[in-house]
Design a protein around this motif. Sequence first.
Motif, PDB file in Angstrom:
ATOM      1  N   UNK A 277     -24.121  89.025  59.553  1.00 31.36           N
ATOM      2  CA  UNK A 277     -23.818  88.001  60.538  1.00 31.36           C
ATOM      3  C   UNK A 277     -24.573  86.719  60.274  1.00 31.36           C
ATOM      4  N   UNK A 278     -25.836  86.844  59.840  1.00 32.95           N
ATOM      5  CA  UNK A 278     -26.612  85.667  59.491  1.00 32.95           C
ATOM      6  C   UNK A 278     -26.025  84.930  58.303  1.00 32.95           C
ATOM      7  N   UNK A 279     -25.548  85.688  57.321  1.00 37.26           N
ATOM      8  CA  UNK A 279     -24.901  85.071  56.156  1.00 37.26           C
ATOM      9  C   UNK A 279     -23.664  84.293  56.600  1.00 37.26           C
ATOM     10  N   UNK A 280     -22.883  84.878  57.499  1.00 36.68           N
ATOM     11  CA  UNK A 280     -21.709  84.189  58.031  1.00 36.68           C
ATOM     12  C   UNK A 280     -22.111  82.917  58.781  1.00 36.68           C
ATOM     13  N   UNK A 281     -23.185  83.022  59.569  1.00 37.63           N
ATOM     14  CA  UNK A 281     -23.664  81.882  60.370  1.00 37.63           C
ATOM     15  C   UNK A 281     -23.959  80.683  59.485  1.00 37.63           C
ATOM     16  N   UNK A 282     -24.625  80.925  58.355  1.00 36.76           N
ATOM     17  CA  UNK A 282     -25.031  79.838  57.472  1.00 36.76           C
ATOM     18  C   UNK A 282     -24.014  79.544  56.371  1.00 36.76           C
ATOM     19  N   UNK A 283     -22.913  80.302  56.340  1.00 36.58           N
ATOM     20  CA  UNK A 283     -21.952  80.114  55.254  1.00 36.58           C
ATOM     21  C   UNK A 283     -20.531  80.015  55.807  1.00 36.58           C
ATOM     22  N   UNK A 284     -19.759  81.066  55.753  1.00 33.95           N
ATOM     23  CA  UNK A 284     -18.330  81.012  56.051  1.00 33.95           C
ATOM     24  C   UNK A 284     -18.020  80.512  57.457  1.00 33.95           C
ATOM     25  N   UNK A 285     -18.774  80.961  58.461  1.00 32.94           N
ATOM     26  CA  UNK A 285     -18.491  80.556  59.841  1.00 32.94           C
ATOM     27  C   UNK A 285     -18.938  79.125  60.128  1.00 32.94           C
ATOM     28  N   UNK A 286     -19.798  78.572  59.275  1.00 36.73           N
ATOM     29  CA  UNK A 286     -20.195  77.158  59.334  1.00 36.73           C
ATOM     30  C   UNK A 286     -20.939  76.801  60.627  1.00 36.73           C
ATOM     31  N   UNK A 287     -21.544  77.792  61.284  1.00 42.94           N
ATOM     32  CA  UNK A 287     -22.265  77.520  62.535  1.00 42.94           C
ATOM     33  C   UNK A 287     -23.415  76.553  62.303  1.00 42.94           C
ATOM     34  N   UNK A 288     -24.099  76.712  61.183  1.00 39.13           N
ATOM     35  CA  UNK A 288     -25.298  75.919  60.920  1.00 39.13           C
ATOM     36  C   UNK A 288     -24.999  74.459  60.626  1.00 39.13           C
ATOM     37  N   UNK A 289     -23.741  74.105  60.455  1.00 38.84           N
ATOM     38  CA  UNK A 289     -23.433  72.687  60.271  1.00 38.84           C
ATOM     39  C   UNK A 289     -23.761  71.901  61.535  1.00 38.84           C
ATOM     40  N   UNK A 290     -23.720  72.570  62.688  1.00 39.22           N
ATOM     41  CA  UNK A 290     -24.104  71.944  63.960  1.00 39.22           C
ATOM     42  C   UNK A 290     -25.428  72.509  64.473  1.00 39.22           C
ATOM     43  N   UNK A 291     -25.612  73.805  64.399  1.00 37.83           N
ATOM     44  CA  UNK A 291     -26.837  74.473  64.858  1.00 37.83           C
ATOM     45  C   UNK A 291     -27.816  74.544  63.686  1.00 37.83           C
ATOM     46  N   UNK A 292     -28.349  73.390  63.319  1.00 36.69           N
ATOM     47  CA  UNK A 292     -29.039  73.279  62.037  1.00 36.69           C
ATOM     48  C   UNK A 292     -30.523  72.994  62.131  1.00 36.69           C
ATOM     49  N   UNK A 293     -31.053  72.845  63.339  1.00 33.25           N
ATOM     50  CA  UNK A 293     -32.475  72.563  63.465  1.00 33.25           C
ATOM     51  C   UNK A 293     -33.256  73.848  63.734  1.00 33.25           C
ATOM     52  N   UNK A 294     -34.567  73.742  63.858  1.00 32.39           N
ATOM     53  CA  UNK A 294     -35.417  74.932  63.944  1.00 32.39           C
ATOM     54  C   UNK A 294     -35.048  75.831  65.106  1.00 32.39           C
ATOM     55  N   UNK A 295     -34.561  75.248  66.204  1.00 34.20           N
ATOM     56  CA  UNK A 295     -34.177  76.050  67.365  1.00 34.20           C
ATOM     57  C   UNK A 295     -32.719  76.491  67.303  1.00 34.20           C
ATOM     58  N   UNK A 296     -32.082  76.267  66.162  1.00 31.31           N
ATOM     59  CA  UNK A 296     -30.651  76.536  65.973  1.00 31.31           C
ATOM     60  C   UNK A 296     -29.818  75.749  66.979  1.00 31.31           C
ATOM     61  N   UNK A 297     -30.193  74.507  67.196  1.00 35.03           N
ATOM     62  CA  UNK A 297     -29.424  73.543  67.963  1.00 35.03           C
ATOM     63  C   UNK A 297     -29.481  72.238  67.200  1.00 35.03           C
ATOM     64  N   UNK A 298     -29.103  71.136  67.851  1.00 39.80           N
ATOM     65  CA  UNK A 298     -29.286  69.821  67.238  1.00 39.80           C
ATOM     66  C   UNK A 298     -29.056  68.752  68.285  1.00 39.80           C
ATOM     67  N   UNK A 299     -29.514  67.561  67.990  1.00 36.90           N
ATOM     68  CA  UNK A 299     -29.390  66.424  68.900  1.00 36.90           C
ATOM     69  C   UNK A 299     -28.091  65.680  68.615  1.00 36.90           C
ATOM     70  N   UNK A 300     -26.989  66.449  68.518  1.00 38.22           N
ATOM     71  CA  UNK A 300     -25.670  65.896  68.240  1.00 38.22           C
ATOM     72  C   UNK A 300     -24.694  66.393  69.299  1.00 38.22           C
ATOM     73  N   UNK A 301     -23.528  65.749  69.382  1.00 38.54           N
ATOM     74  CA  UNK A 301     -22.585  65.996  70.467  1.00 38.54           C
ATOM     75  C   UNK A 301     -21.178  66.174  69.890  1.00 38.54           C
ATOM     76  N   UNK A 302     -20.488  67.193  70.389  1.00 39.63           N
ATOM     77  CA  UNK A 302     -19.142  67.473  69.892  1.00 39.63           C
ATOM     78  C   UNK A 302     -18.232  67.891  71.040  1.00 39.63           C
TER      79      UNK A 302
END
Length: 444
Positions: A277-302
Amino acid sequence: MSRHYYILAALLLLIFACSKDKIYVASALDNELENVINRYGGTDEFILPESDDYQNIPQDPFNPLSQGKIELGKMLFYETGLALAPIHDVAEGTYSCATCHIPSAGFRPGRPQGIADGGAGFGDNGEGRFMGGLYDETELDVQGARPLSVLNVAFVENTSWNGQFGGGGVNVGTEALWSQDTTTEINHLGYAGLESQNIEGLKIHRMVVNKEIADTYGYTSYFDACFPEYPEEERYTLETASFAISAYLRSLLTTEAPFQLWLKGDHTALTDSEKRGGILFFDKANCASCHREANLGSNTFYALGVNDLFQNAASFNTDENDPRNFGRGGFTGEAEDMFKFKVPQLYNMADAPFYFHGASKESLREVVEYFNLAIPENDRVPANLIAPNFDPLELSDQEITDLEAFLANALRDPNLERYVPEEVLSGNCFPNNDAFSQVDLGCN
């Protein structure tokens, strides 16, 4: 015995005799997970500091962290004795900040919408809170969007779903807007988002802090020790209370989550499913493109096209015109910001079954399935505003299960009770102190 046997035995003795650290052997899954995380700067980028590592916890320079300040904030956050400006006297002293940010619920409400003043009851995890009998719906202290978790909030520069608090970060250039709204005028003081929001939050949630209250409950010496630089007439106020509460919130770090242990080298902390699941999070599922900071969030809006809170049958005092429905655009007024919401942190999301600003999903699996299909559910959100990377993920059922396992289990710190005080100085029941909550919480 052969010479090779003695060499092997000597090496084993050396390992166990000279090191107290456990030796973990990385599997192929571990290596793959590390490789995909390296695309985002490496594993060190996602290791959270310990709660007492004040040098590495992000903080407001106007509000440097200290143990005393954190301890004071820890009590004030749960102190129902501050609830002294309710609409009806019957609710005096019955709610606290933790009413809507419950530790066992991942520091979020246990129901779709938080209810502070005017609410009653607790249940087992905050799910049993309801509108008190003397209150009209319009009198309730409720918000038109689900409260965000305050876990790992030290990494959030501009707070709330629309990021309106804090003069830095994404709010540079929005200064002309601050005086148009009494809640954001606080940004002119130059404080960080968290400190600014908490000053306003204490007002909005009908709480009172002054010298008399500090004296009555026994907090005076704590304020004196934490804020000696303030003149006495300014030392026992919403501002200093906010600074203490904000210091406490900055210490709420999910360092005992299995993923954090894995990042620090314990490859046994995650199951194979969670690693996949972690591999998917950072790869195929592309979650980390938005949840990319240390807390797995970011100061961005979508804009993801999810439903709003007024569309949830359990909500109070909100409707289609509530400015919170418009996210960042509700603050800036810019057409391109409409319906765009902050990317939240993801730790301990499994602790309460409501997700997104409108609490429109009730399980993490539903959340993953929503992203997998990428079909907006809210027809009020124009298609041209939907996030460009909100595309079908084409995950299999097993991949959905694995990603859910990573989100639900790998990111869940099991010991958030370490952040709860044994008591508050008023002696009141907490996080709620109404008669129904006292029964539910076993306070009477």
